[in-house]
Design an enzyme around this catalytic site. Structure first.
Site, PDB file in Angstrom:
ATOM      1  N   GLY A 206       1.423   4.556  -8.159  1.00 29.94           N
ATOM      2  CA  GLY A 206       0.760   3.286  -7.839  1.00 29.94           C
ATOM      3  C   GLY A 206       0.062   3.350  -6.510  1.00 29.94           C
ATOM      4  N   ASN A 207      -0.333   2.201  -6.012  1.00 28.09           N
ATOM      5  CA  ASN A 207      -0.962   2.154  -4.690  1.00 28.09           C
ATOM      6  C   ASN A 207      -0.539   0.876  -3.975  1.00 28.09           C
ATOM      7  OD1 ASN A 207      -3.013   0.006  -5.248  1.00 28.09           O
ATOM      8  ND2 ASN A 207      -3.662   1.518  -6.773  1.00 28.09           N
ATOM      9  N   ARG A 208      -1.018   0.709  -2.740  1.00 27.56           N
ATOM     10  CA  ARG A 208      -0.483  -0.362  -1.896  1.00 27.56           C
ATOM     11  C   ARG A 208      -1.288  -1.657  -1.957  1.00 27.56           C
ATOM     12  NH1 ARG A 208       1.784   1.452   3.538  1.00 27.56           N
ATOM     13  NH2 ARG A 208      -0.360   1.358   4.286  1.00 27.56           N
TER      14      ARG A 208
END
Ligand code: CTP
Length: 413
Positions: A206-208
């Site tokens: 995923g990412n932030r």
């Protein structure tokens, strides 16, 4: 400013309590006049408590003050919400059976109707004619929003959000003859949040991205009068009311949703953080650590560039550039090979979108924060525009720039 807030007898009357709050918090003196039917949905006590003023709908209360004359004369603005089919008909034909309709006949200042009713009622020839009559007399009648109605049905007929009515009312008082909002009649698709690419049933890459910027954009577009579709990848914030939400998880799902929604959108804003790569293989069972085999290696494959594909589809569909506005986002850090703007300019050309909103990111910048500072680059070559402040303020600047770009193009039918 003295405002008369007429409340019609529809289920959306409960939303007008928020509109009343917006007026009073902005320092205005509000007299609420609910119709008798409206008090079956929201009681007089609520209107009195929220407005701080007595509430009546009878011409026979406080007769010595001749309320039906005084209220209309003194009002700097009359807002009717929800404007039911019945109230539109009464106003169009000049009926005066209660305090609200009397006040409408006495009003000297601007009058704004915010309709809400079932789609069939809104589209009925009788209602169309009443709306035309009112507009021909200089009365402002907002287009209702499109979306979920009282039951499970949906279509045009939803009460515009309180913030939308508030903004339209203020624009009307400021003398804007074109009181319709900058994105009225437009459909805007916004992707938001971060995609998640599964490795196995419990793990993902995923990412932030928090989704805050995308949600703020959705609110700003909704408040500008647009019908908003929010394609929501993983977000840490809730989607706002008054927008249609399409939930997705992966980049491929987001692509499918974005291409489908773009087909009839006037504006597409790709603010989602889309994973550029996904695991080549997704294990159908949880990947276990074992002593008898080597540690697993994850092979990644490229995800399609959705923004680029949206631009290509638009250009090859025969629709002229400008008929659909496509907006990309770029998160850049800059490095020894180029600064943030140089990378962004190159990205704008590579992706071919009309506007590119550039964020300068670093370890502690942008992701999950409430403030932001961006530069908006246009492919038309006009001067880069800077916007900074809360994500709400930045979104308002982006949406107003989009409204400006669309100005010379008529809404899709
Ligand atoms: N985007 C997209 N599809 C992808 C990746 C990104 O549509 N597979 C969109 C994002 O929503 C954003 C824009 O493209 O609007 C820029 O994304 P970014 O990741 O910053 O750019 P990249 O093209 O991936 O370039 P690089 O990784 O080299 O910075």
């Amino acid at each position: 400013m003295r405002i008369v807030l007429g409340v019609g007898g529809g289920i959306a009357a409960y939303k007008v309590a928020s509109l009343l709050r917006l007026f009073t918090e902005a320092g205005h003196h509000v007299t609420v006049i609910p119709t008798e039917a409206a008090t079956r949905f929201v009681g007089t006590a609520t209107w009195e408590a929220l407005s701080g003023n007595p509430v009546s709908n009878s011409v026979f209360d406080d007769v010595h003050q001749v309320n039906h004359v005084r209220l209309g004369h003194e009002a700097d603005l009359v807002v009717i919400a929800p404007a039911t089919a019945d109230l539109l008909a009464k106003a169009a034909t000049g009926q005066a059976g209660d305090l609200l309709t009397n006040t409408l006949l006495m009003a000297h200042g601007p009058v704004l109707f915010a309709p809400a009713m079932h789609t069939e009622m809104w589209q009925h020839a009788a209602t169309r004619a009443n709306v035309e009559t009112l507009r021909s007399r200089g009365v402002a009648v907002l287009e209702p929003a499109i979306g979920r109605l009282t039951g499970s049905d949906s279509g045009p007929g939803r009460l515009p959000e309180p913030e939308v009515i508030f903004d339209a009312a203020m624009a009307l008082v400021e003398g804007q003859s074109d009181y319709q909002l900058p994105l009225a009649g437009r459909t805007v698709t916004i992707s938001a949040g971060g995609t998640r690419e599964p490795l196995d049933p419990v793990r993902f890459l995923g990412n932030r991205s928090s989704g805050k910027q995308g949600v703020a954009l959705a609110v700003a577009a909704r408040n500008a009068g647009a019908t908003v579709r929010l394609i929501a990848a993983h977000m840490e914030v809730l989607p706002p009311p008054g927008v249609d939400v399409i939930k997705v998880e992966t980049a491929l799902q987001l692509r499918e949703a974005a291409l489908a929604a773009a087909a009839d959108s006037d504006v597409v804003i790709m603010s989602a953080a889309v994973a550029d790569f996904r695991p080549a293989e997704v294990s159908s069972t949880k990947i276990k650590k074992r002593d008898d085999t080597a540690d697993p290696v994850i092979t990644l494959v490229r995800n399609p560039d959705i923004l680029h594909e949206l631009v290509e589809r638009r250009n090859s569909s025969g629709s002229a550039e400008g008929e659909q506005l496509i907006v990309g986002f770029a998160a850049e850090t800059g490095d020894s090979h180029g600064d943030v703007l140089a990378y962004a300019e190159a990205k704008l050309q590579r992706k071919g979108c009309d506007l590119l909103v550039v964020n300068h990111v670093g370890a502690d910048k942008v992701f999950g924060q409430d403030t932001n500072s961006v530069v908006i680059l246009a492919r038309s070559g006009s001067e880069p525009q800077e916007a900074s402040g809360t994500k709400t303020q930045v979104s308002a600047a982006i949406i107003s720039r989009i409204g400006f770009e669309l100005n010379h193009v008529s809404p899709r039918t």
